[in-house]
Design a protein around this motif. Structure first.
Motif, mmCIF file in Angstrom:
data_model
loop_
_atom_site.group_PDB
_atom_site.id
_atom_site.type_symbol
_atom_site.label_atom_id
_atom_site.label_comp_id
_atom_site.label_asym_id
_atom_site.label_seq_id
_atom_site.Cartn_x
_atom_site.Cartn_y
_atom_site.Cartn_z
ATOM 1 N N ARG A 124 -8.635 0.456 0.167
ATOM 2 C CA ARG A 124 -8.891 -0.703 1.007
ATOM 3 C C ARG A 124 -9.191 -0.221 2.420
ATOM 4 O O ARG A 124 -8.806 0.884 2.796
ATOM 5 C CB ARG A 124 -7.678 -1.649 1.023
ATOM 6 C CG ARG A 124 -7.379 -2.296 -0.318
ATOM 7 C CD ARG A 124 -8.453 -3.298 -0.707
ATOM 8 N NE ARG A 124 -8.135 -3.997 -1.941
ATOM 9 C CZ ARG A 124 -8.471 -3.590 -3.151
ATOM 10 N NH1 ARG A 124 -9.126 -2.444 -3.305
ATOM 11 N NH2 ARG A 124 -8.154 -4.303 -4.213
ATOM 12 N N THR B 255 -3.842 0.716 -2.869
ATOM 13 C CA THR B 255 -3.002 -0.312 -3.474
ATOM 14 C C THR B 255 -2.109 0.336 -4.530
ATOM 15 O O THR B 255 -2.306 1.496 -4.903
ATOM 16 C CB THR B 255 -3.851 -1.410 -4.129
ATOM 17 O OG1 THR B 255 -4.548 -0.833 -5.246
ATOM 18 C CG2 THR B 255 -4.863 -1.986 -3.143
ATOM 19 N N PHE C 96 0.839 -1.198 0.000
ATOM 20 C CA PHE C 96 0.000 0.000 0.000
ATOM 21 C C PHE C 96 0.874 1.247 0.000
ATOM 22 O O PHE C 96 1.962 1.245 0.580
ATOM 23 C CB PHE C 96 -0.926 0.019 1.226
ATOM 24 C CG PHE C 96 -1.882 -1.133 1.282
ATOM 25 C CD1 PHE C 96 -3.013 -1.145 0.479
ATOM 26 C CD2 PHE C 96 -1.640 -2.212 2.107
ATOM 27 C CE1 PHE C 96 -3.890 -2.222 0.514
ATOM 28 C CE2 PHE C 96 -2.506 -3.289 2.149
ATOM 29 C CZ PHE C 96 -3.629 -3.295 1.350
#
Length: 239
Positions: free
Chosen positions: A46, A40, A31
């Motif tokens: 996320r 990402t 990340f």
């Protein structure tokens, strides 16, 4: 030090991890910080637990790599010391058999040295490995507030920041002011280079500057000659 590792020590751990991220063979950082959130490598968002787990596990793996590298460095120093002894003994030996023995030993040690990977390029300090492991453990198990604090420290290193693809993204963060105000183009470029060195490196100074100024022209209007130098009216920089 309290319940958690000191922030200064945490910064040192992230600094070593950032250096490790650029080494060949090290897995890609899962990340990166895009300036507003962790995403990402493909730019997808996320949730926080997944980000914590991904970066925590990556940091643990980096700590193991550092530990292995320090062990190799220790082995390298030992081999060099033995190599020097063998070379000296070969020069000082008067018996041809002894000379041949020490020369063969030196050749074997040299060959063994060549098989060891290149040095890590980090301080030979085993405490760094422990520090990295502690930060990783906190990311995986500490409170959300503490994890966010550690992630904020990591976001300050280029290795954990997403490369900005378009200077217009940076321009979008500038504020509009009364049209009587203006800013020198050189000040814009200096602020841009300070704010986003990743983009300046990836595009090059000339291309980056050209794209930046085009984005500024699009948002704030074409530059005007003001008292002998160029500038935009109606923009203020967040320096």
């Amino acid at each position: 030090m309290g319940k958690y590792i000191d922030d200064t020590l945490a910064r040192q751990a992230w600094e070593v991890a950032a250096a490790m991220a650029a080494r060949p063979g090290v897995p890609a950082v899962p990340f990166v910080w895009d300036g507003g959130q962790w995403v990402t490598l493909g730019g997808q968002w996320r949730d926080v637990p997944m980000i914590r787990r991904g970066l925590g596990e990556w940091l643990l793996a980096a700590a193991k790599s550092v530990d292995a590298g320090l062990s190799e460095e220790s082995r390298r120093r030992g081999l060099r010391a033995h190599l020097l002894e063998a070379q000296i003994s070969a020069r000082e030996a008067t018996d041809p058999d002894e000379q041949a023995y020490f020369r063969a030993a030196a050749e074997g040690l040299s060959a063994e040295l060549e098989l060891i990977s290149e040095p890590l390029g980090i301080p030979d300090n085993p405490a760094l490995v422990k520090r990295m492991s502690e930060v990783a453990s906190e990311l995986l198990s500490a409170s959300t507030g503490r994890a966010n604090q550690l992630l904020a420290i990591a976001s300050q290193f280029d290795a954990f920041r997403a490369a900005m693809k378009d200077p217009a993204d940076w321009v979008a963060g500038l504020s509009a002011v009364p049209r009587s105000e203006h800013v020198r183009t050189s000040a814009v470029w200096d602020a841009f280079s300070l704010a986003e060195p990743v983009l300046a490196r990836s595009l090059g100074v000339r291309t980056g500057k050209s794209l930046l100024f085009a984005a500024m022209d699009k948002r704030f209007g074409a530059r005007r000659k003001l008292s002998g130098y160029e500038g935009w009216r109606g923009v203020t920089l967040a320096l």
